[in-house]
Enzyme design. Sequence first.
Site, PDB file in Angstrom:
ATOM      1  CG  PHE A 241      25.497  27.705  14.135  1.00 20.42           C
ATOM      2  CD1 PHE A 241      24.779  27.199  15.216  1.00 20.42           C
ATOM      3  CD2 PHE A 241      26.675  28.391  14.379  1.00 20.42           C
ATOM      4  CE1 PHE A 241      25.227  27.390  16.522  1.00 20.42           C
ATOM      5  CE2 PHE A 241      27.133  28.589  15.669  1.00 20.42           C
ATOM      6  CZ  PHE A 241      26.410  28.088  16.749  1.00 20.42           C
ATOM      7  CG  ASP A 243      26.599  28.036   6.727  1.00 14.48           C
ATOM      8  OD1 ASP A 243      27.043  26.883   6.534  1.00 14.48           O
ATOM      9  OD2 ASP A 243      27.336  29.032   6.846  1.00 14.48           O
TER      10      ASP A 243
END
Length: 346
Positions: A241, A243
Amino acid sequence: MTPKLLPAPSAELIVQNARHLRVHEEAIEKLADRVIRGIKEKEINIENFSQHEHHPTAQDPHAVNWIFLIDTLNFCFWTPGADATKWKVDGQTGYFALCAAINRAMREGIDVTNPTYYSKITLEELESILRSDTEGTKAPLLEERVRCLHEVGQVLLERYEGKFENCVRACEGSAVTLLQRIVEHFPCFRDEAVLKHGEDKDNETRVSFYKRAQILVGDVWSCFRGEGLGRFEDIDAITMFADYRVPQVLVHFGTVSYGDELMALLKEDTLLENGCREEIEIRGASIYVVERLKVLVRKKLISGHPEIEPSCVNAILLDHFLWDYRRKHAAELEYIPFHKTISVYY
């Protein structure tokens, strides 16, 4: 609405055309050994999600709508300015402050996981739900969070009878189908950018990162331990993910190095626009490195650790490990600046 490239092929294209950073294969090899140690010591384990005090278990009737609500709001917890007071709830910061705030609201009798409630939530109501331990400090981007809640709440009510579980079931065990459905039906999850590449300056490809959409799929998988509602035949298609914190860890382990120009930008705390070249490269390289890490860890498990099932590790669990590593070693990693982008996507 589906872009040309999903996150994994997007990351490959981005790294192939990178101008501001480099990926180092030999360092990924070394990190693979650290990951195998983490598997043996149970730092990397599907059980870890539900064992966290702030997360629901699969038996919780609110679990799926809780996960959907959390991942709708799971973006941009940092505040510009070195002296800014951090938003905290029950002593937690960032993502876990969000979890603590939603759990507090549920204890107070607020029907906060119900889209009938949050599709019409007011700014004042959300501000109260997300109130900080420190007086005068507010959660960042409250107006944007209200907009996201209104948007997704309406879609859940109109398409899925107010239950995200119905959206998951409609995908019949395919993580990719669920991912595509999320980004098509819920626009605030549509985390995409345009990459210019090649010698032809007009050559561009729509790339995707889908941080919150993928974490939503990953959280359902993790909460249900890959079984029942969380069983996805193609869970391996979900990447890490992308980020602003995991890249710090990847730079720390030497798997990625930033060029002088990019490092200077980051050290000056320059705000990077969502979709700018530097931001695209940092996020794309993160996905690429973790995909390579997954392959190398599995190879090493097969050749040197036959007692460990290679499928015990995937990009979701690697992301959990790297993200937790950053939290545990926050002070140690401060020497690496993180990129700062104000965005609803991560």
